[in-house]
Design a protein around this motif. Sequence first.
Motif, PDB file in Angstrom:
ATOM      1  N   LEU A   1       2.627   5.969  -7.348  1.00  0.00           N
ATOM      2  CA  LEU A   1       1.583   6.668  -8.109  1.00  0.00           C
ATOM      3  C   LEU A   1       1.578   8.161  -7.804  1.00  0.00           C
ATOM      4  N   GLY A   2       2.087   8.540  -6.635  1.00  0.00           N
ATOM      5  CA  GLY A   2       2.134   9.955  -6.288  1.00  0.00           C
ATOM      6  C   GLY A   2       3.270  10.716  -6.947  1.00  0.00           C
ATOM      7  N   GLY A   3       4.280   9.987  -7.470  1.00  0.00           N
ATOM      8  CA  GLY A   3       5.425  10.683  -8.018  1.00  0.00           C
ATOM      9  C   GLY A   3       5.895  10.197  -9.368  1.00  0.00           C
ATOM     10  N   ALA A   4       5.143   9.299  -9.994  1.00  0.00           N
ATOM     11  CA  ALA A   4       5.590   8.702 -11.254  1.00  0.00           C
ATOM     12  C   ALA A   4       4.971   9.397 -12.453  1.00  0.00           C
ATOM     13  N   GLY A   5       5.671   9.338 -13.578  1.00  0.00           N
ATOM     14  CA  GLY A   5       5.133   9.817 -14.839  1.00  0.00           C
ATOM     15  C   GLY A   5       4.128   8.838 -15.408  1.00  0.00           C
ATOM     16  N   GLU A   6       3.687   9.107 -16.617  1.00  0.00           N
ATOM     17  CA  GLU A   6       2.595   8.336 -17.212  1.00  0.00           C
ATOM     18  C   GLU A   6       2.949   6.866 -17.422  1.00  0.00           C
ATOM     19  N   ARG A   7       4.119   6.579 -18.003  1.00  0.00           N
ATOM     20  CA  ARG A   7       4.481   5.190 -18.290  1.00  0.00           C
ATOM     21  C   ARG A   7       4.695   4.370 -17.018  1.00  0.00           C
ATOM     22  N   PRO A   8       5.492   4.853 -16.060  1.00  0.00           N
ATOM     23  CA  PRO A   8       5.630   4.067 -14.840  1.00  0.00           C
ATOM     24  C   PRO A   8       4.330   3.932 -14.058  1.00  0.00           C
ATOM     25  N   ALA A   9       3.504   4.974 -14.069  1.00  0.00           N
ATOM     26  CA  ALA A   9       2.226   4.888 -13.348  1.00  0.00           C
ATOM     27  C   ALA A   9       1.326   3.832 -13.983  1.00  0.00           C
ATOM     28  N   ALA A  10       1.308   3.760 -15.309  1.00  0.00           N
ATOM     29  CA  ALA A  10       0.487   2.757 -15.985  1.00  0.00           C
ATOM     30  C   ALA A  10       0.977   1.351 -15.656  1.00  0.00           C
ATOM     31  N   ALA A  11       2.297   1.148 -15.661  1.00  0.00           N
ATOM     32  CA  ALA A  11       2.850  -0.165 -15.313  1.00  0.00           C
ATOM     33  C   ALA A  11       2.558  -0.508 -13.850  1.00  0.00           C
ATOM     34  N   ALA A  12       2.690   0.480 -12.974  1.00  0.00           N
ATOM     35  CA  ALA A  12       2.413   0.254 -11.556  1.00  0.00           C
ATOM     36  C   ALA A  12       0.948  -0.103 -11.335  1.00  0.00           C
ATOM     37  N   ARG A  13       0.059   0.563 -12.044  1.00  0.00           N
ATOM     38  CA  ARG A  13      -1.357   0.227 -11.892  1.00  0.00           C
ATOM     39  C   ARG A  13      -1.618  -1.216 -12.291  1.00  0.00           C
TER      40      ARG A  13
ATOM     41  N   ASP B   1       0.824  -1.212   0.000  1.00  0.00           N
ATOM     42  CA  ASP B   1       0.000   0.000   0.000  1.00  0.00           C
ATOM     43  C   ASP B   1       0.859   1.264   0.000  1.00  0.00           C
ATOM     44  N   LEU B   2       1.872   1.283   0.865  1.00  0.00           N
ATOM     45  CA  LEU B   2       2.740   2.452   0.936  1.00  0.00           C
ATOM     46  C   LEU B   2       3.549   2.625  -0.353  1.00  0.00           C
ATOM     47  N   SER B   3       4.008   1.507  -0.918  1.00  0.00           N
ATOM     48  CA  SER B   3       4.755   1.574  -2.181  1.00  0.00           C
ATOM     49  C   SER B   3       3.864   2.070  -3.311  1.00  0.00           C
TER      50      SER B   3
ATOM     51  N   ILE C   1      11.945   4.921 -10.705  1.00  0.00           N
ATOM     52  CA  ILE C   1      12.638   4.685 -11.970  1.00  0.00           C
ATOM     53  C   ILE C   1      11.811   3.689 -12.777  1.00  0.00           C
ATOM     54  N   TYR C   2      11.731   3.930 -14.077  1.00  0.00           N
ATOM     55  CA  TYR C   2      10.982   3.046 -14.973  1.00  0.00           C
ATOM     56  C   TYR C   2      11.902   2.493 -16.047  1.00  0.00           C
ATOM     57  N   ASN C   3      11.863   1.179 -16.238  1.00  0.00           N
ATOM     58  CA  ASN C   3      12.583   0.518 -17.318  1.00  0.00           C
ATOM     59  C   ASN C   3      11.579  -0.101 -18.286  1.00  0.00           C
ATOM     60  N   PRO C   4      11.547   0.351 -19.540  1.00  0.00           N
ATOM     61  CA  PRO C   4      10.632  -0.241 -20.521  1.00  0.00           C
ATOM     62  C   PRO C   4      10.939  -1.726 -20.743  1.00  0.00           C
ATOM     63  N   PRO C   5      10.012  -2.457 -21.339  1.00  0.00           N
ATOM     64  CA  PRO C   5      10.229  -3.895 -21.576  1.00  0.00           C
ATOM     65  C   PRO C   5      11.500  -4.152 -22.373  1.00  0.00           C
TER      66      PRO C   5
ATOM     67  N   GLU D   1       8.401  -4.957 -18.327  1.00  0.00           N
ATOM     68  CA  GLU D   1       8.768  -3.620 -17.873  1.00  0.00           C
ATOM     69  C   GLU D   1       8.927  -3.657 -16.358  1.00  0.00           C
ATOM     70  N   GLU D   2       9.534  -2.618 -15.809  1.00  0.00           N
ATOM     71  CA  GLU D   2       9.893  -2.652 -14.390  1.00  0.00           C
ATOM     72  C   GLU D   2       9.818  -1.258 -13.784  1.00  0.00           C
ATOM     73  N   ILE D   3       9.307  -1.215 -12.562  1.00  0.00           N
ATOM     74  CA  ILE D   3       9.281   0.023 -11.794  1.00  0.00           C
ATOM     75  C   ILE D   3      10.118  -0.201 -10.542  1.00  0.00           C
ATOM     76  N   TYR D   4      11.041   0.706 -10.280  1.00  0.00           N
ATOM     77  CA  TYR D   4      11.823   0.682  -9.045  1.00  0.00           C
ATOM     78  C   TYR D   4      11.316   1.792  -8.126  1.00  0.00           C
ATOM     79  N   LEU D   5      11.244   1.477  -6.845  1.00  0.00           N
ATOM     80  CA  LEU D   5      11.016   2.475  -5.811  1.00  0.00           C
ATOM     81  C   LEU D   5      12.273   2.520  -4.948  1.00  0.00           C
ATOM     82  N   ALA D   6      12.984   3.650  -4.991  1.00  0.00           N
ATOM     83  CA  ALA D   6      14.220   3.797  -4.227  1.00  0.00           C
ATOM     84  C   ALA D   6      13.897   4.013  -2.750  1.00  0.00           C
ATOM     85  N   PHE D   7      14.509   3.210  -1.897  1.00  0.00           N
ATOM     86  CA  PHE D   7      14.391   3.396  -0.451  1.00  0.00           C
ATOM     87  C   PHE D   7      15.550   4.244   0.084  1.00  0.00           C
ATOM     88  N   THR D   8      16.642   4.268  -0.642  1.00  0.00           N
ATOM     89  CA  THR D   8      17.861   4.946  -0.203  1.00  0.00           C
ATOM     90  C   THR D   8      18.472   5.666  -1.406  1.00  0.00           C
TER      91      THR D   8
END
Length: 198
Positions: free
Chosen positions: A20-32, A13-15, A172-176, A145-152
């Motif tokens: 979704l609060g800080g991602a652009g369109e492509r990473p947000a779509a992948a995250a959804r 939930d926190l991730s 960070i977003y990495n396309p397929p 495709e891949e979404i990274y959430l940096a903790f550090t």
Amino acid sequence: MTARDLNLQLVLDLSRDAILGGAGERPAAAARRVFERLAARTGVSGAVEAGRLPVCHHHLDAAYAGMAALPSPMPELASAFAAVEARLRWTKRKGVSPQDQPFESGHANTTLIGRGGIEERDDVWVGATVMAPGITYPDHHHPPEEIYLAFTPGEWWNAEMDWKEPGPGGVIYNPPGILHAMRSGGSPFLAMWFLPVD
């Protein structure tokens, strides 16, 4: 439907909210895609034998301490992830040999959700990577495709962008299929990754 572990659900939930609060369109779509699948059902409990590698013993607590000093939701993510981490199995990247120093002893990966995770399923892959300071995770690629959430603090690169430091809580977003890498700086590195698997 089987209930998901409360700490694991809190990590998700926190991730989700951070991405979704800080991602652009492509990473947000992948995250959804990832989080909609996770909300639709809970996978079966995986038979995982928990275990840390030395890099985890040396650097996870420092990563958590750094997160605890940051604005919300990073302290809450640190606490929830630490509670889940006690059940995880950390491993080295496949194909790495002792000759591949300092990378071989300076990194570890774990799967929270997906094949080999504490929640088994084949439509999403959620995991984490820890690295000692001064480590570069080698160039690699994979179909999803891949979404990274940096903790550090840490830096990412892919074939479409130069090295970038998103900062803790950054995305960070990495396309397929794209070639990509990451590296730690002067402090321990911890990040989660989220992949929708088709």
